[in-house]
Motif scaffolding. Sequence first.
Motif, mmCIF file in Angstrom:
data_model
loop_
_atom_site.group_PDB
_atom_site.id
_atom_site.type_symbol
_atom_site.label_atom_id
_atom_site.label_comp_id
_atom_site.label_asym_id
_atom_site.label_seq_id
_atom_site.Cartn_x
_atom_site.Cartn_y
_atom_site.Cartn_z
ATOM 1 N N MET A 1 0.831 -1.209 0.000
ATOM 2 C CA MET A 1 0.000 0.000 0.000
ATOM 3 C C MET A 1 0.867 1.261 0.000
ATOM 4 O O MET A 1 1.929 1.303 0.637
ATOM 5 N N GLY A 2 0.400 2.279 -0.707
ATOM 6 C CA GLY A 2 1.112 3.551 -0.727
ATOM 7 C C GLY A 2 2.501 3.456 -1.297
ATOM 8 O O GLY A 2 3.431 4.093 -0.780
ATOM 9 N N GLN A 3 2.653 2.653 -2.367
ATOM 10 C CA GLN A 3 3.963 2.488 -3.013
ATOM 11 C C GLN A 3 5.027 1.971 -2.029
ATOM 12 O O GLN A 3 6.217 2.274 -2.159
ATOM 13 N N GLN B 1 5.241 2.730 1.152
ATOM 14 C CA GLN B 1 5.593 3.682 2.201
ATOM 15 C C GLN B 1 5.149 3.210 3.586
ATOM 16 O O GLN B 1 5.684 3.655 4.598
ATOM 17 N N TYR B 2 4.154 2.331 3.619
ATOM 18 C CA TYR B 2 3.608 1.888 4.902
ATOM 19 C C TYR B 2 3.982 0.442 5.221
ATOM 20 O O TYR B 2 3.359 -0.180 6.079
ATOM 21 N N THR B 3 4.994 -0.080 4.534
ATOM 22 C CA THR B 3 5.384 -1.475 4.736
ATOM 23 C C THR B 3 5.798 -1.740 6.178
ATOM 24 O O THR B 3 5.326 -2.685 6.818
ATOM 25 N N SER C 1 2.910 -1.478 8.557
ATOM 26 C CA SER C 1 2.040 -2.660 8.458
ATOM 27 C C SER C 1 2.641 -3.841 9.207
ATOM 28 O O SER C 1 1.937 -4.583 9.896
ATOM 29 N N HIS D 1 6.458 -3.345 -6.492
ATOM 30 C CA HIS D 1 7.042 -2.049 -6.864
ATOM 31 C C HIS D 1 8.514 -2.190 -7.249
ATOM 32 O O HIS D 1 9.384 -1.450 -6.766
#
Length: 376
Positions: free
Chosen positions: A184-186, A188-190, A193, A231
Amino acid sequence: MGILPTALPVFIQDLAELGIIIIMFAIGFEENTASFITGIKRSWGIALFGAVVPFGVGYLFADWFWGQHNISLFVALAMTATAVSLTMVSLKSEGLSKTPAATGIMTSAVLDDIASLALVAILVPIAVGTATVSITGIFTILGKAIVFFALVTIMGAWLFPARVGRAAKIPFLRKLHLSRVLAMGQGQYTVLSLLLIAVVVGLIAHEFGFHPAVGAYMAGLIVRREYFDFHQEQGRDHYQHSREIIDNAAFSWIGPIFFVSLGTKLMFELDIFISVLFESVTLFIALFIGQVLSAGLAARWTGGFDWPSSWLIGFGMLGRAELAFVVMDIAYVQNHILNQEAFYTLMLVAFLLNVSVPLTISAWKKRYAKIQKTVT
């Protein structure tokens, strides 16, 4: 020493709990699940005998020193699990991290950690009196442990990789597979998460009556590298990037708060140190001999390793770190099962065992390399 207060603010205590959750998630996250499963067949004996002997030694000597069943039980638990990260750092510094012996150590240590976590989950409620020592009470705790670990297994086998296999046929699960969440979000939130997963599974463990660190470790263990193949056009290895950030959080800025919090419970009083010196040295020597012999002989006769590798495995299984301190925290700080003398003894023994790891591996390296070169 009087530098820090013995009673920390509630905020710091809660932050320390979050720290140990992240530490245990980071340790599980470091493990390669595929290599772990592959190595079980060869390393089961090392894990079994390399854990049973230290457990027995810890229990017998603690019973001799203090004569209380619950204290002996948690001394044995604290001295059972091997410090995975400490051993791997020592092996890596000596250029031995890619050897078959290193794989054997890692797999055995992880099996020991899982078994120790399961024992902690089962025995803590019994020791603190929240579960009755009866057939019904024991089966209740065992049932909770089985259900919890089955739930985590389902998450790892069905929910997380839901874009393939049977779960892919279920529309709801097909859209919620872990790779999709992490992307999610390219990307950015890995990391956010992943930390959310650690805390959520930790809370699930808590609801089953277990320490949240148990759930966090299992959550890390079932997160696979292939979930991070997204990505690609960014030219970033999201798996390695996430590991670096989580390791930084676990071992550099949030995790250490747990050890500081635990350290405030340790009063540096000379008379106490002197009073437990005999117990500490005796237990250290007994554990050193028992651990090296049990793991080394098991590596040779059940794992099929050569003698140089077998003794290297024995030395590599000496460390006691994160999980030992989790057990100490649960037993001494949270539930007051350990007395002050037993706590001091465990701290000193853990320190001596940890110092022994790099020293013995470094000393054995020359002999190991010489024999390996001769065989080649």
